[in-house]
Structure formats: C-alpha cells, structure tokens
Design a protein around this motif. Structure first.
Motif, PDB file in Angstrom:
ATOM      1  N   ILE A   7       0.771  -1.091  -0.023  1.00  0.00           N
ATOM      2  CA  ILE A   7      -0.053   0.115  -0.055  1.00  0.00           C
ATOM      3  C   ILE A   7       0.715   1.474   0.286  1.00  0.00           C
ATOM      4  O   ILE A   7       1.245   1.464   0.683  1.00  0.00           O
ATOM      5  CB  ILE A   7      -1.389  -0.007   1.061  1.00  0.00           C
ATOM      6  CG1 ILE A   7      -1.689  -1.665   1.461  1.00  0.00           C
ATOM      7  CG2 ILE A   7      -1.946   1.318   1.166  1.00  0.00           C
ATOM      8  CD1 ILE A   7      -2.630  -1.594   2.303  1.00  0.00           C
ATOM      9  N   THR A   8       0.731   2.006  -1.270  1.00  0.00           N
ATOM     10  CA  THR A   8       1.837   3.401  -1.859  1.00  0.00           C
ATOM     11  C   THR A   8       0.934   3.874  -2.492  1.00  0.00           C
ATOM     12  O   THR A   8       0.221   3.975  -2.320  1.00  0.00           O
ATOM     13  CB  THR A   8       2.802   2.446  -2.189  1.00  0.00           C
ATOM     14  OG1 THR A   8       2.672   2.042  -3.481  1.00  0.00           O
ATOM     15  CG2 THR A   8       3.933   1.082  -1.276  1.00  0.00           C
ATOM     16  N   HIS A   9       1.943   5.242  -2.006  1.00  0.00           N
ATOM     17  CA  HIS A   9       1.565   6.435  -2.675  1.00  0.00           C
ATOM     18  C   HIS A   9       1.667   6.290  -4.205  1.00  0.00           C
ATOM     19  O   HIS A   9       2.568   5.047  -4.438  1.00  0.00           O
ATOM     20  CB  HIS A   9       2.414   7.465  -2.230  1.00  0.00           C
ATOM     21  CG  HIS A   9       2.059   7.848  -0.563  1.00  0.00           C
ATOM     22  ND1 HIS A   9       2.836   7.753   0.543  1.00  0.00           N
ATOM     23  CD2 HIS A   9       1.529   9.360  -0.310  1.00  0.00           C
ATOM     24  CE1 HIS A   9       2.623   8.502   0.941  1.00  0.00           C
ATOM     25  NE2 HIS A   9       1.785   8.939   0.739  1.00  0.00           N
ATOM     26  N   GLY A  10       0.746   6.602  -4.688  1.00  0.00           N
ATOM     27  CA  GLY A  10       1.067   6.378  -5.726  1.00  0.00           C
ATOM     28  C   GLY A  10       1.183   5.495  -6.934  1.00  0.00           C
ATOM     29  O   GLY A  10       0.610   3.960  -6.155  1.00  0.00           O
ATOM     30  N   THR A  11       1.941   4.923  -8.018  1.00  0.00           N
ATOM     31  CA  THR A  11       2.399   4.007  -9.064  1.00  0.00           C
ATOM     32  C   THR A  11       3.882   3.674  -7.974  1.00  0.00           C
ATOM     33  O   THR A  11       3.788   2.493  -8.614  1.00  0.00           O
ATOM     34  CB  THR A  11       2.579   3.895  -9.800  1.00  0.00           C
ATOM     35  OG1 THR A  11       3.800   5.287 -10.304  1.00  0.00           O
ATOM     36  CG2 THR A  11       1.008   4.461 -10.882  1.00  0.00           C
ATOM     37  N   LEU A  12       4.364   3.639  -6.960  1.00  0.00           N
ATOM     38  CA  LEU A  12       5.330   3.167  -6.723  1.00  0.00           C
ATOM     39  C   LEU A  12       4.911   1.661  -6.111  1.00  0.00           C
ATOM     40  O   LEU A  12       6.284   0.666  -5.990  1.00  0.00           O
ATOM     41  CB  LEU A  12       5.482   4.211  -4.882  1.00  0.00           C
ATOM     42  CG  LEU A  12       6.989   2.985  -4.683  1.00  0.00           C
ATOM     43  CD1 LEU A  12       7.905   3.172  -4.947  1.00  0.00           C
ATOM     44  CD2 LEU A  12       6.956   4.009  -3.046  1.00  0.00           C
ATOM     45  N   GLY A  13       3.722   1.157  -5.485  1.00  0.00           N
ATOM     46  CA  GLY A  13       3.531   0.023  -5.441  1.00  0.00           C
ATOM     47  C   GLY A  13       3.996  -1.231  -6.595  1.00  0.00           C
ATOM     48  O   GLY A  13       4.609  -1.994  -6.534  1.00  0.00           O
ATOM     49  N   GLY A  35      -2.937   1.231  -4.847  1.00  0.00           N
ATOM     50  CA  GLY A  35      -1.703   2.445  -4.617  1.00  0.00           C
ATOM     51  C   GLY A  35      -3.066   3.926  -3.861  1.00  0.00           C
ATOM     52  O   GLY A  35      -4.493   3.312  -4.337  1.00  0.00           O
ATOM     53  N   VAL A  36      -2.714   4.806  -3.438  1.00  0.00           N
ATOM     54  CA  VAL A  36      -2.765   6.028  -2.767  1.00  0.00           C
ATOM     55  C   VAL A  36      -2.570   7.267  -3.406  1.00  0.00           C
ATOM     56  O   VAL A  36      -1.850   7.465  -4.180  1.00  0.00           O
ATOM     57  CB  VAL A  36      -2.480   5.933  -2.219  1.00  0.00           C
ATOM     58  CG1 VAL A  36      -3.394   7.157  -1.074  1.00  0.00           C
ATOM     59  CG2 VAL A  36      -2.725   4.688  -0.784  1.00  0.00           C
ATOM     60  N   ALA A  37      -4.675   7.830  -4.067  1.00  0.00           N
ATOM     61  CA  ALA A  37      -3.694   8.550  -4.662  1.00  0.00           C
ATOM     62  C   ALA A  37      -4.250  10.145  -3.767  1.00  0.00           C
ATOM     63  O   ALA A  37      -5.369  10.094  -2.836  1.00  0.00           O
ATOM     64  CB  ALA A  37      -4.556   9.449  -5.597  1.00  0.00           C
ATOM     65  N   ALA A  38      -3.443  11.582  -4.134  1.00  0.00           N
ATOM     66  CA  ALA A  38      -4.284  11.939  -3.004  1.00  0.00           C
ATOM     67  C   ALA A  38      -5.999  12.960  -2.904  1.00  0.00           C
ATOM     68  O   ALA A  38      -6.415  12.705  -2.043  1.00  0.00           O
ATOM     69  CB  ALA A  38      -3.846  14.301  -3.113  1.00  0.00           C
ATOM     70  N   GLN A  39      -6.786  12.348  -4.039  1.00  0.00           N
ATOM     71  CA  GLN A  39      -7.802  12.731  -4.215  1.00  0.00           C
ATOM     72  C   GLN A  39      -8.694  11.623  -4.178  1.00  0.00           C
ATOM     73  O   GLN A  39      -9.976  11.426  -3.917  1.00  0.00           O
ATOM     74  CB  GLN A  39      -8.403  12.542  -5.686  1.00  0.00           C
ATOM     75  CG  GLN A  39      -8.159  11.774  -6.829  1.00  0.00           C
ATOM     76  CD  GLN A  39      -6.746  11.905  -7.574  1.00  0.00           C
ATOM     77  OE1 GLN A  39      -5.813  12.445  -6.822  1.00  0.00           O
ATOM     78  NE2 GLN A  39      -6.722  11.162  -8.319  1.00  0.00           N
ATOM     79  N   ASP A  40      -8.043  10.513  -3.577  1.00  0.00           N
ATOM     80  CA  ASP A  40      -8.843   8.506  -2.871  1.00  0.00           C
ATOM     81  C   ASP A  40      -9.264   9.286  -2.274  1.00  0.00           C
ATOM     82  O   ASP A  40      -9.098  10.107  -1.188  1.00  0.00           O
ATOM     83  CB  ASP A  40      -7.525   7.647  -3.090  1.00  0.00           C
ATOM     84  CG  ASP A  40      -7.232   7.761  -4.294  1.00  0.00           C
ATOM     85  OD1 ASP A  40      -8.351   7.800  -5.327  1.00  0.00           O
ATOM     86  OD2 ASP A  40      -6.115   6.636  -4.575  1.00  0.00           O
ATOM     87  N   ASP A  41     -10.552   8.798  -1.450  1.00  0.00           N
ATOM     88  CA  ASP A  41     -11.240   9.073   0.140  1.00  0.00           C
ATOM     89  C   ASP A  41     -10.667   7.218   0.745  1.00  0.00           C
ATOM     90  O   ASP A  41     -10.966   6.349  -0.029  1.00  0.00           O
ATOM     91  CB  ASP A  41     -12.817   7.890  -0.584  1.00  0.00           C
ATOM     92  CG  ASP A  41     -14.015   7.778   0.846  1.00  0.00           C
ATOM     93  OD1 ASP A  41     -13.384   8.092   1.509  1.00  0.00           O
ATOM     94  OD2 ASP A  41     -14.915   8.267   1.026  1.00  0.00           O
TER      95      ASP A  41
END
Length: 131
Positions: A7-13, A35-41
């Motif tokens: 579970i990482t920022h953006g496409t790092l994973g 991947g976690v983006a700034a706009q994700d809930d």
C-alpha cells in the motif's frame, strides 16, 4: 506462503513489483498492490485493501508493506493489522521486497517481518567510487 500487499503512494507499489519481476524473471504469486492518490477516499481504499488481503492470503498470513509511516497508505495498513496474521512494515524498498519474496515460502510471518526489516536496512548503502 505469506501473502504480500503493498500500500503506497501513487504507482510506487506497482513499480516495486515490476522491479522484483525483473529480478526474479516472473510475477510472484500472492502479491498485490494498492496505490493511494491525493483525491482518493481513505474509507473506500480501506475496503479495497481488505478485499486485496483476501486475494493474497492462503491462510498463512499477509505482510503489508507501505512506504512512509504516518502517511495515508500506512494509516490504511494499520487498520488491517491482526497480530500474527496480518503484519505491517513501513519503509518499503526493492531490497526489502526481494528479501520477503525469498523467505516467505518456508518461514512464519514473524521471521518474514524480521527479514523485511533487515533486507530494507541492509539494502541502504553508501556507494563509494574510485578515481
């Protein structure tokens, strides 16, 4: 086999997984990323992370690897933890992922957590060149 969920920022994973695939010459089983983006809930991401846990877990446990402790990806990971079943390590890097992939088939989750941490640390070196 211990499952692995990044579970990482953006496409790092996915980038880390692609690096590991290059080294081991295949895509390892029981390995997924979120991947976690700034706009994700974060609530929706938690539900997706819970689903992915079931995908990678064959009953031997799951190691969740995340990038920065205290950031949204690690906060989601912390909500998944179940001692002895779902463990987490922050600071993921390629050496850490490769170490986990190497040890997860024949070792318990506590050993794999230890190998993840030592692999991540041992992979950080000062490279000295010669003139």
């Amino acid at each position: 086999m211990i499952g692995i969920l990044l579970i990482t920022h953006g496409t790092l994973g996915e980038s880390l997984i692609q690096c590991a695939c290059h080294v081991v010459n295949r895509r390892p089983a029981r390995l997924a990323q979120l991947g976690v983006a700034a706009q994700d809930d974060p609530h929706e991401l938690l539900q997706e992370a819970q689903r992915l846990l079931t995908v990678v877990d064959d009953g031997h446990g799951v190691l969740v690897l995340t990038d920065i402790f205290g950031a949204t990806p690690s906060n989601i990971a912390m909500k998944l933890l179940q001692p002895g079943k779902v463990e987490g390590v922050a600071g993921v890097n390629v050496p850490m992922l490769l170490r986990v992939l190497t040890y997860r088939e024949k070792h318990d989750i506590d050993t794999v957590v230890h190998k993840a941490i030592t692999g991540g640390c041992d992979g950080v070196l000062h490279i000295k060149g010669s003139i």
